[in-house]
Scaffold this motif. Structure first.
Motif, PDB file in Angstrom:
ATOM      1  N   LEU A 161     -11.329 -21.500  38.600  1.00 29.57           N
ATOM      2  CA  LEU A 161     -12.645 -21.623  39.232  1.00 29.57           C
ATOM      3  C   LEU A 161     -12.605 -21.357  40.731  1.00 29.57           C
ATOM      4  CD1 LEU A 161     -13.713 -24.943  37.445  1.00 29.57           C
ATOM      5  CD2 LEU A 161     -14.228 -22.600  36.732  1.00 29.57           C
ATOM      6  N   GLY A 162     -11.410 -21.401  41.308  1.00 23.86           N
ATOM      7  CA  GLY A 162     -11.303 -21.223  42.752  1.00 23.86           C
ATOM      8  C   GLY A 162     -11.761 -22.442  43.527  1.00 23.86           C
ATOM      9  N   VAL A 163     -11.575 -23.625  42.957  1.00 25.16           N
ATOM     10  CA  VAL A 163     -12.030 -24.875  43.570  1.00 25.16           C
ATOM     11  C   VAL A 163     -10.820 -25.671  44.049  1.00 25.16           C
ATOM     12  CG1 VAL A 163     -13.202 -27.077  43.177  1.00 25.16           C
ATOM     13  CG2 VAL A 163     -14.113 -24.967  42.174  1.00 25.16           C
ATOM     14  N   GLU A 164     -10.895 -26.185  45.280  1.00 24.73           N
ATOM     15  CA  GLU A 164      -9.835 -27.021  45.865  1.00 24.73           C
ATOM     16  C   GLU A 164     -10.445 -28.300  46.393  1.00 24.73           C
ATOM     17  OE1 GLU A 164      -7.748 -28.544  49.539  1.00 24.73           O
ATOM     18  OE2 GLU A 164      -9.418 -27.135  49.619  1.00 24.73           O
ATOM     19  N   VAL A 165      -9.873 -29.453  46.019  1.00 21.94           N
ATOM     20  CA  VAL A 165     -10.380 -30.756  46.441  1.00 21.94           C
ATOM     21  C   VAL A 165      -9.259 -31.497  47.166  1.00 21.94           C
ATOM     22  CG1 VAL A 165     -11.390 -32.940  45.712  1.00 21.94           C
ATOM     23  CG2 VAL A 165     -11.936 -30.836  44.454  1.00 21.94           C
ATOM     24  N   GLY A 186      -4.929 -23.519  51.164  1.00 22.63           N
ATOM     25  CA  GLY A 186      -6.230 -23.654  51.811  1.00 22.63           C
ATOM     26  C   GLY A 186      -7.031 -22.378  51.900  1.00 22.63           C
ATOM     27  N   GLU A 187      -6.619 -21.345  51.176  1.00 19.21           N
ATOM     28  CA  GLU A 187      -7.359 -20.088  51.210  1.00 19.21           C
ATOM     29  C   GLU A 187      -8.630 -20.195  50.364  1.00 19.21           C
ATOM     30  OE1 GLU A 187      -5.001 -16.652  50.322  1.00 19.21           O
ATOM     31  OE2 GLU A 187      -3.213 -17.463  51.298  1.00 19.21           O
ATOM     32  N   GLN A 188      -9.663 -19.473  50.776  1.00 16.56           N
ATOM     33  CA  GLN A 188     -10.928 -19.459  50.050  1.00 16.56           C
ATOM     34  C   GLN A 188     -10.935 -18.281  49.086  1.00 16.56           C
ATOM     35  OE1 GLN A 188     -13.551 -21.077  48.654  1.00 16.56           O
ATOM     36  NE2 GLN A 188     -14.023 -21.812  50.724  1.00 16.56           N
ATOM     37  N   LEU A 189     -11.046 -18.544  47.786  1.00 17.70           N
ATOM     38  CA  LEU A 189     -11.015 -17.481  46.793  1.00 17.70           C
ATOM     39  C   LEU A 189     -12.406 -16.979  46.428  1.00 17.70           C
ATOM     40  CD1 LEU A 189      -8.275 -18.737  44.277  1.00 17.70           C
ATOM     41  CD2 LEU A 189      -8.009 -17.418  46.381  1.00 17.70           C
ATOM     42  N   GLN A 190     -13.365 -17.894  46.402  1.00 21.36           N
ATOM     43  CA  GLN A 190     -14.715 -17.514  46.015  1.00 21.36           C
ATOM     44  C   GLN A 190     -15.491 -16.955  47.208  1.00 21.36           C
ATOM     45  OE1 GLN A 190     -15.858 -17.380  43.089  1.00 21.36           O
ATOM     46  NE2 GLN A 190     -14.890 -18.921  41.786  1.00 21.36           N
ATOM     47  N   PRO A 191     -16.404 -16.000  46.970  1.00 19.64           N
ATOM     48  CA  PRO A 191     -17.266 -15.521  48.052  1.00 19.64           C
ATOM     49  C   PRO A 191     -18.238 -16.620  48.471  1.00 19.64           C
ATOM     50  CG  PRO A 191     -17.979 -14.628  45.948  1.00 19.64           C
ATOM     51  CD  PRO A 191     -16.687 -15.329  45.681  1.00 19.64           C
ATOM     52  N   PRO A 192     -18.762 -16.574  49.694  1.00 22.96           N
ATOM     53  CA  PRO A 192     -19.671 -17.636  50.177  1.00 22.96           C
ATOM     54  C   PRO A 192     -20.863 -17.874  49.268  1.00 22.96           C
ATOM     55  CG  PRO A 192     -18.997 -16.213  51.973  1.00 22.96           C
ATOM     56  CD  PRO A 192     -18.483 -15.564  50.724  1.00 22.96           C
ATOM     57  N   GLU A 193     -21.399 -16.808  48.652  1.00 25.30           N
ATOM     58  CA  GLU A 193     -22.588 -16.979  47.819  1.00 25.30           C
ATOM     59  C   GLU A 193     -22.316 -17.805  46.561  1.00 25.30           C
ATOM     60  OE1 GLU A 193     -21.032 -12.665  47.344  1.00 25.30           O
ATOM     61  OE2 GLU A 193     -21.405 -14.117  48.961  1.00 25.30           O
ATOM     62  N   ALA A 194     -21.022 -17.946  46.174  1.00 22.59           N
ATOM     63  CA  ALA A 194     -20.700 -18.743  44.989  1.00 22.59           C
ATOM     64  C   ALA A 194     -20.993 -20.221  45.203  1.00 22.59           C
ATOM     65  CB  ALA A 194     -19.233 -18.552  44.614  1.00 22.59           C
ATOM     66  N   PHE A 195     -21.086 -20.645  46.460  1.00 23.17           N
ATOM     67  CA  PHE A 195     -21.292 -22.056  46.761  1.00 23.17           C
ATOM     68  C   PHE A 195     -22.756 -22.383  47.067  1.00 23.17           C
ATOM     69  CE2 PHE A 195     -16.917 -20.967  47.819  1.00 23.17           C
ATOM     70  CZ  PHE A 195     -16.215 -21.940  47.109  1.00 23.17           C
ATOM     71  N   VAL A 196     -23.620 -21.384  46.948  1.00 21.01           N
ATOM     72  CA  VAL A 196     -25.042 -21.622  47.157  1.00 21.01           C
ATOM     73  C   VAL A 196     -25.553 -22.560  46.064  1.00 21.01           C
ATOM     74  CG1 VAL A 196     -27.345 -20.579  47.201  1.00 21.01           C
ATOM     75  CG2 VAL A 196     -25.415 -19.401  48.280  1.00 21.01           C
TER      76      VAL A 196
END
Length: 521
Positions: A458-462, A284-294
């Protein structure tokens, strides 16, 4: 008596002694035993033997009944979740194998128990029986959960998984089993930890019997042998040629072992990084910086047909390049249950296709059971196929059948891609023509903990949510596979996981998803 007692040592002695007494009485007729001190002495000795045999018989009967009682008392009916808690599942499988063997032996000695044995056999008839291999598999699943989710040995011994307690703690023997399974599967460091914990539990027990002291000494000696075996296996692997190592590709060889073998390989750092990303995403760790999800957002999509104008699709954009979408609430609870019900009697051990040997085989890289649900099996499955076309705009005429998977204790699938990257597109079997253009992954149930689908590059978790569907393109428009879609199924930590894959193939999409000559498109 002779027939029933002949199976046990105590019963045999009892039958022999009583028979001798009866024969003596019949022979002497009127009986003047009292006239001979020697005869009385013989009878006294005989009576000693009868009493000894009776006591031995009673002791064995009590022991037999105590064995059965312990098995009954050990059943936590209604108080334990044996299905969704991995430690409880391990205890349950061990109960069905080791513990029930002692009950079976206890029932075996008496003719009076034949009806009970037959009843138990009929009650368990038609159900796949647990075997020693199943207990070992459950043990190794605990080791994988420990490794992926950073669970400590002490937490697992105490039966504690994220605050959920198991029905009982792990014993020293359980620790040794987990240590052996870790060793068998090349997880040498974890193996050492489990053996040390088992020895610690044995040595903490007071008083320690002489037999236990000998066993502790023997296990420590075996540990020294395992160290030598570890060195031997590692050195042999390092000296093996590439062709030999290719035979083991896709079998789930742990990264800790691969790191030692390929220490000088140019790609070893990338493999380690991907494995690290996989584990962190599963936790459950976040790999991408917050701005990557803008710019990533949710929306309603009306799709094709008038019905979708009244009931638009709820779509979440999880990544834009490559495109990864989550469609929420596309399957009803009744539909998910129907797919599971059709699949359950068809479930079989999952096989993995090797890119080097081109053979399907069992693998620790993919642990679960699978079944195929064909179009036409039920009107509901045909409606789901039509819904996929509404969702994606792609044709399903050349898609494969629904590939349903059930992941249980520690069930997972290591990082992989869904496409084959075929040079000759006609190699794919008809009617599934061409490569796997896109994947639709339906989640058929909620998973209590773990079980996410992750894209390490990609650093994506679903997370798995009942009724939702994950969609992505495996192929670029140029016809080349997109390795950025490398994905994995995280181990199920608590609960179980049901999914249904639908692989949509290239052929039939010429007008719906046009190709280009740009290799990057």
């Amino acid at each position: 008596m002779g027939r029933g007692g002949g199976r046990g040592g105590g019963g045999g002695r009892l039958a022999f002694v009583v028979a001798m007494v009866v024969m003596t009485e019949m022979t002497w007729g009127l009986g003047d035993v009292h006239t001979s001190v020697a005869t009385v002495a013989q009878l006294v000795e005989a009576e000693h033997a009868v009493i000894f045999a009776l006591k031995d018989y009673v002791r064995k009967e009590e022991s037999r009944l105590e064995t059965i009682k312990r098995y009954i008392w050990g059943w936590q009916d209604g108080r334990a979740d044996y299905v969704h808690n991995p430690i409880n599942s391990y205890h349950f499988l061990r109960r069905l194998t080791h513990d029930f063997d002692s009950v079976r032996r206890a029932l075996h000695h008496e003719d009076l128990t034949q009806a009970l044995r037959a009843n138990i056999t009929s009650l368990r008839g038609g159900v796949e029986a647990a075997a020693e291999a199943d207990v070992n598999g459950a043990a190794y699943s605990l080791v994988r959960l420990q490794d992926t989710y950073n669970l400590t040995v002490d937490e697992l011994v105490e039966g504690d998984i994220r605050g959920t307690k198991a029905v009982q703690e792990l014993s020293a023997d359980d620790c040794f089993r987990l240590g052996q399974q870790s060793f068998n599967n090349l997880e040498f460091d974890l193996s050492d930890k489990w053996y040390q914990k088992g020895l610690e539990l044995m040595e903490a027990k007071q008083p320690i019997t002489h037999e236990e002291q000998l066993r502790i000494k023997r296990i420590k000696q075996q540990q020294e042998h395992r160290i030598l075996m570890r060195q031997l296996v590692t050195n042999m692997a390092k000296q093996s040629d590439g062709q030999m190592l290719d035979r083991f590709s896709g079998l789930g060889i742990p990264i800790s072992f691969q790191r030692q073998i390929y220490a000088q390989h140019k790609d070893v750092a990338q493999v380690e990084q991907l494995d690290d990303y996989y584990r962190r995403l599963c936790r459950g760790e976040q790999l991408q910086p917050p701005e990557a999800f803008v710019g990533l957002k949710c929306s309603y999509v009306f799709g094709k047909g008038g019905y979708r104008w009244l009931m638009p699709l709820k779509v979440e954009l999880r990544w834009d390049d490559p495109l990864i979408l989550v469609y929420h609430d596309v399957l009803s609870e009744a539909e998910t249950e129907l797919v599971k019900r059709i699949s359950t009697p068809r479930l079989a051990t999952t096989m993995v296709h090797s890119f080097t040997t081109h053979q399907a085989r069992r693998s620790l890289a993919r642990v679960g059971k699978t079944a195929w649900v064909r179009r036409g099996d039920d009107r509901t499955t045909d409606r789901i196929l039509q819904r996929v076309e509404d969702m994606t705009g792609l044709a399903t005429d050349t898609s494969e059948d629904f590939h349903v998977l059930n992941y249980g204790i520690g069930g997972h699938y290591d990082a992989h891609v869904d496409f084959f990257d075929l040079d000759e597109k006609s190699l794919d079997k008809s009617p599934h023509q061409g490569d796997r253009l896109a994947t639709v992954l339906f989640y058929l149930n909620d998973v209590e903990a773990g079980g996410s689908t992750v894209f390490p590059m990609l650093g994506v978790e679903v997370p798995a949510r009942r009724g939702s569907a994950l969609f992505w393109f495996n192929m670029k428009r140029s016809g080349k596979g997109d390795y950025r879609t490398l994905h994995a199924a995280c181990p199920v930590l608590l609960g179980e996981k049901w999914i249904a894959n639908l692989w949509i193939h290239e052929w039939g999409q010429e007008l719906r998803w046009p190709c280009t000559r740009d290799p990057e498109d």
